[in-house]
Design a protein around this motif. Structure first.
Motif, PDB file in Angstrom:
ATOM      1  N   VAL A 196      45.414  49.870  41.584  1.00  0.00           N
ATOM      2  CA  VAL A 196      46.343  49.234  40.660  1.00  0.00           C
ATOM      3  C   VAL A 196      45.562  48.081  40.026  1.00  0.00           C
ATOM      4  CG1 VAL A 196      48.594  48.158  40.367  1.00  0.00           C
ATOM      5  CG2 VAL A 196      48.263  49.886  42.146  1.00  0.00           C
ATOM      6  N   MET A 197      45.200  48.281  38.753  1.00  0.00           N
ATOM      7  CA  MET A 197      44.290  47.341  38.089  1.00  0.00           C
ATOM      8  C   MET A 197      45.074  46.295  37.301  1.00  0.00           C
ATOM      9  SD  MET A 197      41.051  48.215  35.698  1.00  0.00           S
ATOM     10  CE  MET A 197      41.991  48.336  34.186  1.00  0.00           C
ATOM     11  N   ALA A 198      44.759  45.028  37.587  1.00  0.00           N
ATOM     12  CA  ALA A 198      45.419  43.914  36.902  1.00  0.00           C
ATOM     13  C   ALA A 198      44.633  43.554  35.641  1.00  0.00           C
ATOM     14  CB  ALA A 198      45.470  42.705  37.846  1.00  0.00           C
ATOM     15  N   PRO A 199      45.332  43.149  34.582  1.00  0.00           N
ATOM     16  CA  PRO A 199      44.633  42.802  33.334  1.00  0.00           C
ATOM     17  C   PRO A 199      44.054  41.393  33.418  1.00  0.00           C
ATOM     18  CG  PRO A 199      46.971  42.462  33.064  1.00  0.00           C
ATOM     19  CD  PRO A 199      46.795  42.978  34.466  1.00  0.00           C
ATOM     20  N   LEU A 200      43.149  41.212  34.362  1.00  0.00           N
ATOM     21  CA  LEU A 200      42.624  39.876  34.663  1.00  0.00           C
ATOM     22  C   LEU A 200      41.155  39.944  35.041  1.00  0.00           C
ATOM     23  CD1 LEU A 200      45.512  38.785  37.041  1.00  0.00           C
ATOM     24  CD2 LEU A 200      44.898  37.515  34.983  1.00  0.00           C
ATOM     25  N   THR A 201      40.469  38.845  34.832  1.00  0.00           N
ATOM     26  CA  THR A 201      39.143  38.635  35.413  1.00  0.00           C
ATOM     27  C   THR A 201      38.986  37.134  35.585  1.00  0.00           C
ATOM     28  OG1 THR A 201      36.758  39.006  35.177  1.00  0.00           O
ATOM     29  CG2 THR A 201      37.968  38.516  33.154  1.00  0.00           C
ATOM     30  N   ASP A 202      38.078  36.718  36.485  1.00  0.00           N
ATOM     31  CA  ASP A 202      37.855  35.283  36.640  1.00  0.00           C
ATOM     32  C   ASP A 202      36.379  34.919  36.628  1.00  0.00           C
ATOM     33  OD1 ASP A 202      37.032  36.040  39.195  1.00  0.00           O
ATOM     34  OD2 ASP A 202      38.955  35.543  40.109  1.00  0.00           O
ATOM     35  N   GLY A 203      35.514  35.905  36.437  1.00  0.00           N
ATOM     36  CA  GLY A 203      34.092  35.609  36.279  1.00  0.00           C
ATOM     37  C   GLY A 203      33.385  35.116  37.534  1.00  0.00           C
ATOM     38  N   GLU A 204      34.095  35.119  38.662  1.00  0.00           N
ATOM     39  CA  GLU A 204      33.454  34.655  39.906  1.00  0.00           C
ATOM     40  C   GLU A 204      32.282  35.577  40.263  1.00  0.00           C
ATOM     41  OE1 GLU A 204      34.116  32.059  42.180  1.00  0.00           O
ATOM     42  OE2 GLU A 204      35.279  31.240  40.523  1.00  0.00           O
ATOM     43  N   THR A 205      31.234  34.989  40.836  1.00  0.00           N
ATOM     44  CA  THR A 205      30.075  35.821  41.186  1.00  0.00           C
ATOM     45  C   THR A 205      29.925  36.015  42.692  1.00  0.00           C
ATOM     46  OG1 THR A 205      28.740  33.826  41.127  1.00  0.00           O
ATOM     47  CG2 THR A 205      28.730  35.202  39.140  1.00  0.00           C
ATOM     48  N   ASN A 206      30.775  35.355  43.464  1.00  0.00           N
ATOM     49  CA  ASN A 206      30.598  35.456  44.924  1.00  0.00           C
ATOM     50  C   ASN A 206      31.818  36.045  45.629  1.00  0.00           C
ATOM     51  OD1 ASN A 206      32.313  33.399  44.497  1.00  0.00           O
ATOM     52  ND2 ASN A 206      31.237  31.858  45.726  1.00  0.00           N
TER      53      ASN A 206
END
Ligand SMILES: NC(=O)c1ccc[n+]([C@@H]2O[C@H](COP(=O)([O-])OP(=O)(O)OC[C@H]3O[C@@H](n4cnc5c(N)ncnc54)[C@H](OP(=O)(O)O)[C@@H]3O)[C@@H](O)[C@H]2O)c1
Length: 246
Positions: A196-206
């Protein structure tokens, strides 16, 4: 596609890896705390129910994040030494939560979990031979079920078989995190991948993604999936269902 309603011939449950992700495949991070993610989480729960599972399974890190919250087990000295055999404290639970905790680190203080609107779930710990006698006595004290799956390293296939033979689990939701998911995938134990894919990202790399290979596991060839269905869900999300290409 495997049919989860026709499970008579298999020695293990039908296993669905059911996960909520960001658009970049992350399964945790700041995106999970947004109002948008809350709506997708409701959809995650709704789609989870459509499988009519008898259990869900998570790795030790996820269990600690959600349920034991860093609490350490209170291990006693000079405990009764129980035989290193499987222990079924409740064979008839409406729901089970299966905790993959190979070394016995989680500090449970009761033998069940109440989570959102899911039925109360009886805890089953998946252990290896690395666990101490004191931890086994601790689980007995709280009436927590446990199974042994492997001596030095985790045997996922054996764990899956025991969940069916000892607890009657026919449909198991494999629900992260990424390290546990990859362990099951690389052993060929995932029948279906449900994202279930949310329309979000936060760019975190860790932060971890849907599948992460632990350093102690050998390299494996990439895994391919066949698309079974795509469905829009509330909150601009998408429910993707794949089977693993054989
Ligand atoms: N978005 C979602 O749908 C979703 C769902 C679940 C979890 N999550 C998130 O995922 C994050 C945690 O994921 P994670 O990948 O770091 O951890 P994880 O998979 O939950 O747990 C990893 C741990 O499980 C044990 N383990 C797993 N596979 C093993 C194997 N093959 N052999 C031996 N031990 C094994 C090990 O425990 P020991 O270290 O004790 O040996 C390992 O460190 C959390 O932030 C959680 O919130 C998100």
């Amino acid at each position: 596609m495997s049919n989860r309603n026709d499970l008579g011939g298999t020695s293990r449950p039908y296993i669905v890896c059911h996960m909520l992700t960001a658009v970049d495949g992350k399964i945790t991070g700041p995106f999970m705390k947004t109002p948008e993610a809350r709506i997708i989480n409701e959809e995650y729960e709704r789609t989870n129910e459509t499988y009519h599972p008898q259990a869900w399974m998570c790795g030790r890190v996820t269990m600690d994040d959600y349920f034991t919250l860093g609490h350490k087990p209170e291990l006693e000295e000079n405990v009764s030494v129980y035989p290193r055999t499987d222990y079924v404290a409740n064979p008839n639970a409406e729901m089970y939560i299966v905790s993959v905790d190979p070394s016995g680190r989680l500090g449970w203080t009761q033998n069940y979990v109440d989570y959102l609107s899911r039925p109360r779930a009886h805890i089953i710990e998946v252990l290896t031979g690395k666990v101490s006698d004191a931890y086994i006595a601790y689980l007995r004290k709280y009436g927590i079920s446990y199974i042994f799956a492997g001596e030095d390293s985790l045997n996922c296939a054996l764990a899956a078989e025991k969940l069916k033979s000892l607890f009657g689990i026919k449909v198991l939701m494999l629900s992260g995190g990424g390290f546990l998911n990859w362990s099951f995938l690389q052993e060929g134990l995932i029948d279906e991948l449900s994202i279930v894919m949310a329309p979000l990202t936060d760019g975190e790399t860790n932060t971890v993604t849907l599948f992460e290979k632990a350093d102690y596991l050998p390299p494996k060839a990439p895994v391919a999936f066949s698309l079974e269905s795509v469905e829009p869900v509330n909150g601009d999300g998408v429910w993707l269902r794949y089977t693993v290409k054989k």
